[in-house]
Write an enzyme that holds these catalytic residues in place. Sequence first.
Site, mmCIF file in Angstrom:
data_model
loop_
_atom_site.group_PDB
_atom_site.id
_atom_site.type_symbol
_atom_site.label_atom_id
_atom_site.label_comp_id
_atom_site.label_asym_id
_atom_site.label_seq_id
_atom_site.Cartn_x
_atom_site.Cartn_y
_atom_site.Cartn_z
ATOM 1 N N CYS A 1 0.882 -1.134 0.041
ATOM 2 C CA CYS A 1 -0.067 0.176 -0.254
ATOM 3 C C CYS A 1 0.786 1.232 0.005
ATOM 4 O O CYS A 1 1.406 1.574 -0.984
ATOM 5 C CB CYS A 1 -1.093 0.092 1.002
ATOM 6 S SG CYS A 1 -2.293 1.231 0.824
ATOM 7 N N HIS B 1 -3.493 -5.419 1.123
ATOM 8 C CA HIS B 1 -2.903 -5.716 2.674
ATOM 9 C C HIS B 1 -2.972 -7.175 2.968
ATOM 10 O O HIS B 1 -3.620 -7.625 3.659
ATOM 11 C CB HIS B 1 -3.654 -4.761 3.755
ATOM 12 C CG HIS B 1 -3.437 -3.495 3.456
ATOM 13 N ND1 HIS B 1 -2.215 -3.030 4.233
ATOM 14 C CD2 HIS B 1 -4.156 -2.432 2.943
ATOM 15 C CE1 HIS B 1 -2.299 -1.639 4.010
ATOM 16 N NE2 HIS B 1 -3.595 -1.236 3.149
ATOM 17 N N GLU C 1 -1.019 -8.475 5.015
ATOM 18 C CA GLU C 1 -0.759 -8.627 6.483
ATOM 19 C C GLU C 1 -1.972 -8.608 7.336
ATOM 20 O O GLU C 1 -2.148 -8.974 8.547
ATOM 21 C CB GLU C 1 0.126 -7.500 7.015
ATOM 22 C CG GLU C 1 -0.323 -6.210 7.155
ATOM 23 C CD GLU C 1 -0.715 -5.437 6.146
ATOM 24 O OE1 GLU C 1 -0.451 -6.041 4.776
ATOM 25 O OE2 GLU C 1 -1.103 -4.171 6.378
#
Lengths: 236, 81
Positions: free
Chosen positions: A86, A203, A205
Amino acid sequence: MNIGIIVFPGSNCDRDCAHVVSEVIGQTAHLIWHQDSSLNGMNAIILPGGFSYGDYLRTGSIARFSPIMEAVIDFAGRGGLVLGICNGCQILLEAGLLPGAMLRNKNVSFICEDVYVRVENADTPFTNTCQSGQVLRLPIAHADGNYYTDPVTLSALQANAQVVFRYCDKDGHSMPSMNPNGSIDNIAGIRNAKGNVLGLMPHPERCAEEILGNQDGRLIFTSLLASLIGNAALTV
Amino acid sequence: MKAKIYITLKNGIHDPQGQAVQQSLHTLGFDSVHDVRMGKLLELDLQDMEKESAEATIENMCKKLLANTVIEDFRYEIVET
């Protein structure tokens, strides 16, 4: 393995990345302040998401000149693995470690939602535990994810298999209607020509554990780990 | 001396903000607007120097930081004070 996560003023996914590195793939996470000038023997580097420097001027444009970025550029130049997520992806673009630039989303809005992406190239250090063509469900959260590059560069990205992820539907069909932000060629993530730098807007994560209801993002981190274990020479 | 730097998206680059403003103007009845392109204006207060030197400095700062020349053009005016 030692994985460095760069913390810029305004980063807000640094702790999430550190959590995944330490708790999900069982490695040592090091938070590295942007004012530092050395990576101190890290095996890989993650530039996390967030709003570095408030996104002022252009996303990533000021973070790109943080002192640590010289070391990151040097690390990447020596073949070190660098993952930008990002805002981290936006910083890689501004730093010239990846080609192209980000424009404002086509709907001029911040978009926070799950999207599907297709793994276009499973032969990278960041996707080697994925299958080619595999569909991943990943969250996006950005206002500037409308990737743009000139037609010549786009052709080169396509020819060199540098497009690593494309937005698609849940069955893997990549089409304009599944493009959330107007990104050229439905691009959600690209790698550099050498293959050791990856930037993506979604994302991983945020979806790497069962408790979160989605573990698709774990594959990016297990791929990174497999690459590091498989190639000790990448310890630069 | 002062400098005004204008940064705009290159021709042909889609400008979602400009388009949103244009649509809003149309909603308000300003139908004469064919197109809107949005950009940035930066006003710099600079130490006095030769005009050529100032131009070189501004070009350098634009290329290095202020504009992303993949997607943006820049132009500037120098105002002697």
